[in-house]
Design a protein around this motif. Structure first.
Motif, short mmCIF file in Angstrom:
data_model
loop_
_atom_site.label_atom_id
_atom_site.label_comp_id
_atom_site.label_asym_id
_atom_site.label_seq_id
_atom_site.Cartn_x
_atom_site.Cartn_y
_atom_site.Cartn_z
N GLU A 146 20.25 24.36 27.29
CA GLU A 146 20.18 23.50 26.11
C GLU A 146 18.80 22.84 26.01
O GLU A 146 18.21 22.77 24.93
N HIS A 147 18.28 22.38 27.13
CA HIS A 147 16.95 21.77 27.16
C HIS A 147 15.89 22.76 26.67
O HIS A 147 15.06 22.42 25.83
N LEU A 148 15.92 23.98 27.19
CA LEU A 148 14.92 24.98 26.79
C LEU A 148 15.06 25.36 25.32
O LEU A 148 14.06 25.58 24.63
N ARG A 149 16.29 25.42 24.83
CA ARG A 149 16.51 25.71 23.41
C ARG A 149 15.88 24.62 22.55
O ARG A 149 15.20 24.89 21.57
N GLU A 150 16.10 23.35 22.95
CA GLU A 150 15.55 22.22 22.19
C GLU A 150 14.02 22.19 22.26
O GLU A 150 13.35 21.94 21.27
N VAL A 151 13.48 22.43 23.46
CA VAL A 151 12.03 22.46 23.61
C VAL A 151 11.43 23.55 22.73
O VAL A 151 10.49 23.31 21.98
N ALA A 152 11.96 24.75 22.82
CA ALA A 152 11.43 25.87 22.05
C ALA A 152 11.49 25.59 20.55
O ALA A 152 10.55 25.92 19.81
N ALA A 153 12.55 24.95 20.10
CA ALA A 153 12.70 24.65 18.68
C ALA A 153 11.62 23.70 18.17
O ALA A 153 11.29 23.70 16.98
N ARG A 154 11.06 22.89 19.06
CA ARG A 154 10.03 21.92 18.67
C ARG A 154 8.62 22.52 18.62
O ARG A 154 7.69 21.86 18.14
N HIS A 155 8.45 23.72 19.12
CA HIS A 155 7.11 24.31 19.21
C HIS A 155 6.99 25.53 18.31
O HIS A 155 7.89 26.36 18.25
N ALA A 156 5.87 25.63 17.64
CA ALA A 156 5.61 26.73 16.73
C ALA A 156 5.17 27.98 17.48
O ALA A 156 4.55 27.88 18.55
N PRO A 157 5.47 29.15 16.93
CA PRO A 157 4.91 30.39 17.48
C PRO A 157 3.37 30.26 17.50
O PRO A 157 2.79 29.52 16.69
N PHE A 158 2.74 31.01 18.39
CA PHE A 158 1.29 30.92 18.51
C PHE A 158 0.71 32.23 19.00
O PHE A 158 1.42 33.11 19.46
N ALA A 159 -0.60 32.35 18.87
CA ALA A 159 -1.31 33.55 19.30
C ALA A 159 -1.90 33.32 20.69
O ALA A 159 -2.33 32.21 21.01
N VAL A 160 -1.91 34.38 21.48
CA VAL A 160 -2.55 34.37 22.80
C VAL A 160 -3.63 35.43 22.81
O VAL A 160 -3.44 36.55 22.31
N HIS A 161 -4.74 35.07 23.41
CA HIS A 161 -5.82 36.01 23.64
C HIS A 161 -6.15 35.92 25.13
O HIS A 161 -6.48 34.84 25.64
N LEU A 162 -6.01 37.04 25.83
CA LEU A 162 -6.36 37.14 27.25
C LEU A 162 -7.68 37.88 27.35
O LEU A 162 -7.88 38.89 26.67
N ARG A 163 -8.58 37.38 28.22
CA ARG A 163 -9.86 38.08 28.37
C ARG A 163 -10.53 37.66 29.68
O ARG A 163 -10.64 36.48 29.99
N GLY A 164 -10.98 38.66 30.42
CA GLY A 164 -11.77 38.40 31.62
C GLY A 164 -10.94 37.92 32.79
O GLY A 164 -9.74 37.72 32.70
N THR A 165 -11.61 37.75 33.92
CA THR A 165 -10.94 37.35 35.15
C THR A 165 -11.55 36.07 35.71
O THR A 165 -12.68 35.71 35.41
N ALA A 166 -10.75 35.43 36.54
CA ALA A 166 -11.17 34.24 37.29
C ALA A 166 -10.30 34.19 38.54
O ALA A 166 -9.45 35.05 38.75
N SER A 167 -10.55 33.18 39.37
CA SER A 167 -9.80 33.07 40.61
C SER A 167 -9.57 31.62 40.98
O SER A 167 -10.34 30.74 40.58
N PHE A 168 -8.51 31.39 41.74
CA PHE A 168 -8.24 30.07 42.28
C PHE A 168 -8.79 29.93 43.70
O PHE A 168 -8.58 28.91 44.35
N ARG A 169 -9.46 30.96 44.20
CA ARG A 169 -10.05 30.89 45.54
C ARG A 169 -11.11 29.81 45.57
O ARG A 169 -11.81 29.62 44.57
#
Length: 180
Positions: A64-87
């Motif tokens: 129920e929490h996730l359903r309510e959270v998702a309902a409050r947020h609009a669809p959006f675009a994602v762009h992935l590019r390049g690499t990085a590291s947490f090292r």
């Protein structure tokens, strides 16, 4: 959501934006090429809620929490590019999220409220892992091989996953984004 564990036991869940085809296969293959044992166990994704252990009895409230959270947020675009590291902090190489960062951050904050409220071990940084807990030479190879990776896709839903005893993360439910 449909957990596999019996009532009263604990379950480990996570919430994520999944990477769609054909990019998911490309990311899995990259992870497998560097010997990451999780390549076939974890669908390529942008984590919104990291592994969280909770009682199976709380899953209806979580759903129920996730359903309510998702309902409050609009669809959006994602762009992935390049690499990085947490090292050197963590042995992880990832593909960077270069568009959609703010939407992921807002979702992550909203998800970590109510029944899923928790503190973070590390500052939230949306990304897609391509190598984790592999030798340094494999991390280096993933960093170089995926440096030119690029993907664009729309996000219309988020997914909850259950971590099975076999190490595989399985989809438990999808929650449509519905905000304007």
């Amino acid at each position: 959501m449909n957990p596999t564990g019996p009532f009263g036991e604990e379950v480990r869940i996570g919430v994520a934006v999944t990477v769609p085809p054909p990019f998911d296969a490309q990311l899995r293959a990259a992870r497998a090429r560097v010997g990451d044992p999780a390549a076939d166990l974890i669908q390529p994704h942008i984590t919104l809620l990291g592994p969280t252990v909770l009682p199976v009895a709380s899953l209806l409230a979580v759903e129920e929490h996730l359903r309510e959270v998702a309902a409050r947020h609009a669809p959006f675009a994602v762009h992935l590019r390049g690499t990085a590291s947490f090292r050197p902090v963590s042995p992880v190489v990832f593909v960077e999220v270069v568009e959609g960062i703010a939407s992921c951050e807002l979702l992550e904050i909203d998800i970590r409220t109510g029944v899923l409220e928790q503190d973070l071990r590390f500052h939230y940084h949306p990304h897609v892992t391509v190598a984790h807990d592999v030798p340094n030479d494999a991390l280096d190879r993933a960093f170089v091989e995926m440096a030119d990776f690029e993907a664009r896709f729309d996000v219309a839903e988020i997914h909850a996953f259950e971590h099975g005893d076999d190490g595989e993360w399985r989809t438990m439910g999808a929650f449509a984004l519905g905000g304007a």
